[in-house]
Structure formats: structure tokens, C-alpha cells
Design a protein around this motif. Structure first.
Motif, short mmCIF file in Angstrom:
data_model
loop_
_atom_site.label_atom_id
_atom_site.label_comp_id
_atom_site.label_asym_id
_atom_site.label_seq_id
_atom_site.Cartn_x
_atom_site.Cartn_y
_atom_site.Cartn_z
N ARG A 295 0.83 -1.21 0.00
CA ARG A 295 0.00 0.00 0.00
C ARG A 295 0.85 1.25 0.00
O ARG A 295 0.45 2.30 -0.51
CB ARG A 295 -0.94 0.00 1.21
CG ARG A 295 -2.08 -0.98 1.10
CD ARG A 295 -3.00 -0.92 2.29
NE ARG A 295 -2.34 -1.29 3.53
CZ ARG A 295 -2.94 -1.35 4.72
NH1 ARG A 295 -4.22 -1.04 4.82
NH2 ARG A 295 -2.28 -1.72 5.79
N ASP B 225 -4.29 -1.45 -2.63
CA ASP B 225 -4.80 -2.05 -1.40
C ASP B 225 -5.50 -3.36 -1.74
O ASP B 225 -6.56 -3.37 -2.39
CB ASP B 225 -5.77 -1.08 -0.72
CG ASP B 225 -6.30 -1.60 0.61
OD1 ASP B 225 -6.03 -2.76 0.96
OD2 ASP B 225 -7.00 -0.83 1.30
N THR C 232 -7.23 -5.22 0.01
CA THR C 232 -8.50 -5.43 0.69
C THR C 232 -9.65 -4.67 0.03
O THR C 232 -10.78 -4.74 0.50
CB THR C 232 -8.42 -5.01 2.18
OG1 THR C 232 -8.29 -3.59 2.28
CG2 THR C 232 -7.24 -5.67 2.87
N ASP C 233 -9.34 -3.95 -1.04
CA ASP C 233 -10.35 -3.18 -1.77
C ASP C 233 -10.62 -3.88 -3.10
O ASP C 233 -9.80 -3.84 -4.01
CB ASP C 233 -9.84 -1.74 -2.00
CG ASP C 233 -10.88 -0.83 -2.64
OD1 ASP C 233 -11.63 -1.31 -3.52
OD2 ASP C 233 -10.92 0.36 -2.27
N SER D 144 -8.47 -10.62 0.91
CA SER D 144 -7.46 -10.25 -0.08
C SER D 144 -7.09 -11.42 -0.98
O SER D 144 -6.88 -11.24 -2.19
CB SER D 144 -6.20 -9.72 0.62
OG SER D 144 -5.55 -10.75 1.36
#
Length: 255
Positions: free
Chosen positions: A42, A67, A69-70, A121
Motif C-alpha cells: 500500500r 490495497d 482489501t479493496d 485479499s
């Protein structure tokens, strides 16, 4: 001929969470085996430092900050890599975090944070990359599990839950995607001296316990994970699928 089985020349690997620790070491190992590596994190500045270090070692390295997680950012980043850098032949899902705490008081927000980082993720990045691999009818995906995919220890139940899920997600991915000539396996590291384990490494009591508990009698070195990654990323593992290889100095072999 046997050495060529492990040659990754001409392959491109994306390694998530690879600005330091295990991820960076895996990128180095794949790079030394001939692959071009794409580092991910990140923080762009830390990523730049890692890329510079690998290039100094003669490895073809690029950094892409996003990222994991996005879901939307992941899809955009993977599509951009495929269009501008080239096809992703090898994916290593290494990104993850640790958040310790007694289970009865574990904050709900922290639970969601660790699930996003360690499990979501893997699904997000694998799905985005997998669609391209399916189209090409080839690919290698390596998920990073843990000893905690099999065991548990006080204060890390949420982490254990996510790594157990990564193990079974690996099996599920194999079941769905092996038909497309995609091999999906996992590596389960034991105890390695990394930033993630800093608190344990610096704890004399735990350090002593670990060395007694591990048949090899020591912490692992991150470079000792490279061989398993090279094997799973190479044509030597073309019929290996849905497996998790534990690199742990013998911890799981003994009680």
C-alpha cells in the motif's frame, strides 16, 4: 533437464505484501529463478526501496501500489498490470497482518480488519488474476498459509481462523480451476524472524520455548521459503494441486 523444470525465465509473478519480510524474500527467490517480479504494497515509498534493492541484485522488478482489501482497486490494478506490464503467470498471495488479543475482548472492528487482510485479499486478488489465467488456460497461484492453518495458540484465534480458511480456499480454488490448467497450492511457514513476528522474536521466554519446540532448534530464515515457492511456481509442479507445503523446521511432525 531436471534443472530446467525449475526455470522461471519468461514468467511474470505478482507477489502481494512484498515490500518486506516473507513477501520480499519470495520475490527475490522467484526473481533469481528467472521470473520478472511485480511487488505490491500500500505504501509506495517502501515499495520503491524494495524494487531498488531487487534491481541492484539483477532482478527484473516493478512495483505497483494498491490495497488488496479493496475489491474495486484490486480489479483495476490487475487489469492495468495485464494491459501495461504483461500477463501474470504466477500469483503469490502473501499480504497479511497479525492482531493479537484475548478472544473474549477482541474488538469487532479488528476482527473485520484481519479477515479483510488475510482472507478477503486472497479471494479478491485470486479472482481478478484468475479470470485472465482462465482465458490463457494456464497459471500458478501460491497462497501463503501458516502453521496456524492447522494449529492454534493463545491470543491469535482470529488469525488462526483466517489461515485455516486460506487452506480450505486453496482446496476450493483447485477444485474450480484445475480444469483450466491452473495449479493452486499453498505454503505454510512455521516461525520465521520477520516484522510480523517482531514481538515474539524479542520475547526471551517465547524465543526459548520456540527453539525447544522446533526439532530444527531455531527460527526459520525467510530465504528458506524460496525453494518451496520456486517449486510450486515451476513446471515441476504441473500436477501438484490443492496442497499446502509446511516449511516449519519440523514443528508439525512432533508434539
Amino acid at each position: 533437464m531436471s534443472i530446467q523444470l525449475f526455470d522461471l525465465t519468461g514468467k511474470r509473478a505478482l507477489i502481494t505484501g512484498s515490500s518486506q519480510g516473507i513477501g520480499l524474500s519470495l520475490a527475490e527467490g522467484l526473481g533469481k529463478a528467472g521470473a520478472s517480479v511485480i511487488l505490491n504494497a500500500r505504501t509506495a515509498s517502501r515499495l520503491d526501496e524494495a524494487v531498488t534493492a531487487l534491481r541492484a541484485a539483477g532482478i527484473d522488478a516493478t512495483g505497483v501500489a494498491f490495497d488488496v482489501t479493496d475489491h474495486v482497486k484490486v480489479s483495476e490494478a490487475v487489469a492495468k498490470i495485464e494491459a501495461e506490464i504483461g500477463p501474470i503467470d504466477i500469483l503469490v498471495n502473501n499480504a497479511g497482518i497479525q492482531r493479537r488479543g484475548p478472544l473474549e475482548d477482541y474488538p469487532i472492528d479488528t476482527w473485520h480488519e484481519i479477515v479483510r487482510a488475510n482472507l478477503d485479499s486472497v479471494f479478491f486478488v485470486s479472482q481478478a488474476v484468475g479470470k485472465f489465467m482462465i482465458g490463457r488456460q494456464r497459471g500458478k497461484i501460491i497462497n501463503i498459509g501458516s502453521l496456524m492453518s492447522e494449529q492454534a495458540r493463545y491470543s491469535i484465534a482470529p488469525y488462526t481462523a483466517t489461515k485455516g480458511a486460506v487452506k480450505n480456499l486453496t482446496k476450493g480454488m483447485c477444485t474450480d480451476w484445475a480444469r483450466y490448467n491452473i495449479q493452486i497450492n499453498a505454503i505454510g511457514p512455521g516461525y520465521f524472524a520477520t516484522p510480523l513476528n517482531k514481538a515474539l522474536v524479542e520475547n526471551p521466554e517465547f524465543d526459548s520455548w520456540l527453539k525447544k519446540r522446533t526439532p530444527a532448534g531455531r527460527w526459520g530464515r525467510t530465504e528458506e521459503l524460496q525453494g518451496a515457492a520456486i517449486f510450486l511456481a515451476s513446471s515441476a509442479a504441473d500436477f501438484v494441486n490443492g496442497q499446502i507445503i509446511y516449511v516449519d523446521g519440523g514443528v508439525l511432525a512432533t508434539i
